[in-house]
Design a protein around this motif. Structure first.
Motif, PDB file in Angstrom:
ATOM      1  N   ILE A 267       0.706  -1.426   0.151  1.00 44.51           N
ATOM      2  CA  ILE A 267       0.310  -0.117   0.098  1.00 44.51           C
ATOM      3  C   ILE A 267       0.697   1.143   0.195  1.00 44.51           C
ATOM      4  O   ILE A 267       1.684   1.679   0.629  1.00 44.51           O
ATOM      5  CB  ILE A 267      -0.828   0.298   1.383  1.00 44.51           C
ATOM      6  N   PRO A 268       0.367   2.268  -0.593  1.00 44.50           N
ATOM      7  CA  PRO A 268       1.718   4.046  -0.646  1.00 44.50           C
ATOM      8  C   PRO A 268       1.482   4.444   0.436  1.00 44.50           C
ATOM      9  O   PRO A 268       0.524   4.397   0.832  1.00 44.50           O
ATOM     10  CB  PRO A 268       0.902   4.460  -1.817  1.00 44.50           C
ATOM     11  N   PHE A 269       2.955   4.673   1.188  1.00 45.92           N
ATOM     12  CA  PHE A 269       2.657   5.274   1.831  1.00 45.92           C
ATOM     13  C   PHE A 269       3.281   6.599   1.788  1.00 45.92           C
ATOM     14  O   PHE A 269       4.885   6.709   0.882  1.00 45.92           O
ATOM     15  CB  PHE A 269       3.233   4.399   2.679  1.00 45.92           C
ATOM     16  N   HIS A 270       2.414   7.803   2.348  1.00 46.23           N
ATOM     17  CA  HIS A 270       3.639   9.556   1.977  1.00 46.23           C
ATOM     18  C   HIS A 270       3.587   9.552   3.300  1.00 46.23           C
ATOM     19  O   HIS A 270       2.899   9.809   4.613  1.00 46.23           O
ATOM     20  CB  HIS A 270       1.826   9.868   1.731  1.00 46.23           C
ATOM     21  N   CYS A 271       4.912  10.072   3.462  1.00 44.68           N
ATOM     22  CA  CYS A 271       5.661  10.703   5.535  1.00 44.68           C
ATOM     23  C   CYS A 271       5.527  11.865   4.673  1.00 44.68           C
ATOM     24  O   CYS A 271       6.231  12.789   4.405  1.00 44.68           O
ATOM     25  CB  CYS A 271       6.771  10.367   5.542  1.00 44.68           C
ATOM     26  N   ILE A 272       4.857  13.253   5.340  1.00 42.63           N
ATOM     27  CA  ILE A 272       4.560  14.762   4.756  1.00 42.63           C
ATOM     28  C   ILE A 272       4.544  14.897   6.610  1.00 42.63           C
ATOM     29  O   ILE A 272       3.846  15.441   7.527  1.00 42.63           O
ATOM     30  CB  ILE A 272       3.390  14.928   4.551  1.00 42.63           C
ATOM     31  N   SER A 273       6.209  15.440   6.853  1.00 39.14           N
ATOM     32  CA  SER A 273       6.688  16.171   8.740  1.00 39.14           C
ATOM     33  C   SER A 273       6.128  17.317   8.466  1.00 39.14           C
ATOM     34  O   SER A 273       5.929  17.914   7.508  1.00 39.14           O
ATOM     35  CB  SER A 273       7.813  15.885   7.874  1.00 39.14           C
ATOM     36  N   ALA A 274       5.765  17.537   9.907  1.00 35.19           N
ATOM     37  CA  ALA A 274       5.377  18.531   9.909  1.00 35.19           C
ATOM     38  C   ALA A 274       6.093  19.575  10.752  1.00 35.19           C
ATOM     39  O   ALA A 274       6.115  20.270  11.774  1.00 35.19           O
ATOM     40  CB  ALA A 274       4.212  18.409  11.108  1.00 35.19           C
ATOM     41  N   ASP A 275       7.512  19.026  10.733  1.00 38.25           N
ATOM     42  CA  ASP A 275       8.863  19.789  11.434  1.00 38.25           C
ATOM     43  C   ASP A 275       9.143  21.142  10.792  1.00 38.25           C
ATOM     44  O   ASP A 275       9.283  21.505   9.398  1.00 38.25           O
ATOM     45  CB  ASP A 275       9.744  18.815  11.606  1.00 38.25           C
ATOM     46  N   ASP A 276       9.085  21.898  11.764  1.00 39.02           N
ATOM     47  CA  ASP A 276       9.244  23.055  11.662  1.00 39.02           C
ATOM     48  C   ASP A 276       8.179  23.929  10.449  1.00 39.02           C
ATOM     49  O   ASP A 276       8.468  24.993   9.158  1.00 39.02           O
ATOM     50  CB  ASP A 276      11.051  23.621  10.810  1.00 39.02           C
ATOM     51  N   MET A 277       6.502  23.497  10.267  1.00 43.14           N
ATOM     52  CA  MET A 277       6.130  24.218   9.348  1.00 43.14           C
ATOM     53  C   MET A 277       4.779  24.927  10.774  1.00 43.14           C
ATOM     54  O   MET A 277       4.249  23.863  11.872  1.00 43.14           O
ATOM     55  CB  MET A 277       5.213  22.787   8.963  1.00 43.14           C
ATOM     56  N   GLU A 278       4.223  25.780  10.083  1.00 42.41           N
ATOM     57  CA  GLU A 278       2.904  26.133  10.441  1.00 42.41           C
ATOM     58  C   GLU A 278       1.607  25.129  10.283  1.00 42.41           C
ATOM     59  O   GLU A 278       2.483  24.015   9.415  1.00 42.41           O
ATOM     60  CB  GLU A 278       2.419  27.555   9.768  1.00 42.41           C
ATOM     61  N   ARG A 279       1.026  25.184  11.096  1.00 42.10           N
ATOM     62  CA  ARG A 279      -0.164  24.014  10.769  1.00 42.10           C
ATOM     63  C   ARG A 279      -1.037  23.859   9.750  1.00 42.10           C
ATOM     64  O   ARG A 279      -0.881  22.840   9.254  1.00 42.10           O
ATOM     65  CB  ARG A 279      -1.193  23.816  13.073  1.00 42.10           C
TER      66      ARG A 279
END
Length: 277
Positions: free
Chosen positions: A130-142
């Motif tokens: 199954i495709p997996f996507h990591c979208i990190s929230a580090d140093d990002m506004e919500r």
């Protein structure tokens, strides 16, 4: 022969079932299953019907509208698997359970992808192809992070989004983008012990049962319409960590039960409550 699910939400009135059945008969459609419920306080009528035959949806919906009270809600969908996207963070127990049920054919769904804000679960997900996507929230506004999540979700055009222990609070924009399409599992028997660390809260209160609650996501934290709940007994000897271990088993079952209800189009929502048919 192809089957469809007909959902009707309207004001209760005499002859509703007769009039609906008459329209179905006139369209040469067979009723395979039927369930009804009348909410007396609000005078609301709910009906879920599985029908089979050759359906001309435009004609059928037009004729049903003509025999039902004004402002009725009518939904007609083919009885088929729904596309879903799962959001996760680090915890694997709920996600792993859904993936196993999916591979075993227990879920009436197509899992299109798993999206997470950490990379911890990549190997688990990809072992199921199954495709997996990591979208990190580090140093990002919500909001900026959430926009990337939305963009990724929209590539798959899912009918439902499942929060499998996704631990970030969603913004009103996200909720409004997917109204009544986001399912969450909360590790507490709501409405008690909302928010963070519910097992610590429960332990301090000396509860004798703990549980889990699957609910729609709304802008009110952990207060969306409840779809399914489950409990397990505990006693004074349980630490909050013991409670968490026991609670995780309940979380898995409750989330999969709630998801299956949504996949089978068995859930009606009104006044922040649900009717399950």
């Amino acid at each position: 022969m192809k089957e469809y699910i007909l959902l009707i939400d309207t004001i209760d009135a005499k002859g509703l079932v007769y009039n609906i059945s008459k329209v179905l008969f006139a369209n040469n459609l067979n009723i395979e299953k039927n369930a009804e419920y009348v909410e007396k306080e609000s005078n609301k009528f709910f009906m879920r019907t599985v029908i089979s035959g050759e359906v001309n949806s435009n004609i059928l919906l037009k004729e049903l509208t003509e025999v039902l009270p004004a402002d009725s809600t009518i939904k007609l969908t083919p009885k088929a698997k729904k596309d879903i996207v799962i959001l996760a963070t680090k915890e694997s127990h709920v996600l792993g359970d859904l993936l196993i049920r999916y591979i075993d054919g227990e879920l009436n769904a197509n899992i299109k992808a798993v999206i997470a804000n950490h990379d911890y679960l990549r190997d688990l997900v990809e072992s199921f192809n199954i495709p997996f996507h990591c979208i990190s929230a580090d140093d990002m506004e919500r909001e900026a992070h959430e926009n990337l999540i939305i963009e990724q979700i929209n590539e798959y055009e899912p009918e439902l989004i499942v929060l499998a222990k996704y631990m970030r609070i969603l913004t009103p924009k996200f909720v409004e983008t997917y109204p009544q399409k986001v399912l969450n599992i909360h590790h507490s028997f709501l409405p008690s012990f909302i928010g963070a660390n519910p097992y610590k809260q429960a332990h301090h209160r000396g509860v004798k049962i703990i549980g889990a609650t699957a609910h729609y996501v709304t802008n009110d934290l952990d207060e969306g319409p409840i779809i399914d709940q489950g409990v397990v007994r505990v006693d004074h000897s349980f630490t909050w960590q013991d409670m968490r271990r026991s609670g995780r088993n309940v979380e898995k079952v409750v989330l999969s039960n709630a998801l299956q209800l949504l996949l089978d189009d068995k859930v009606f929502v009104y006044d922040n409550k649900t009717v399950i048919l």
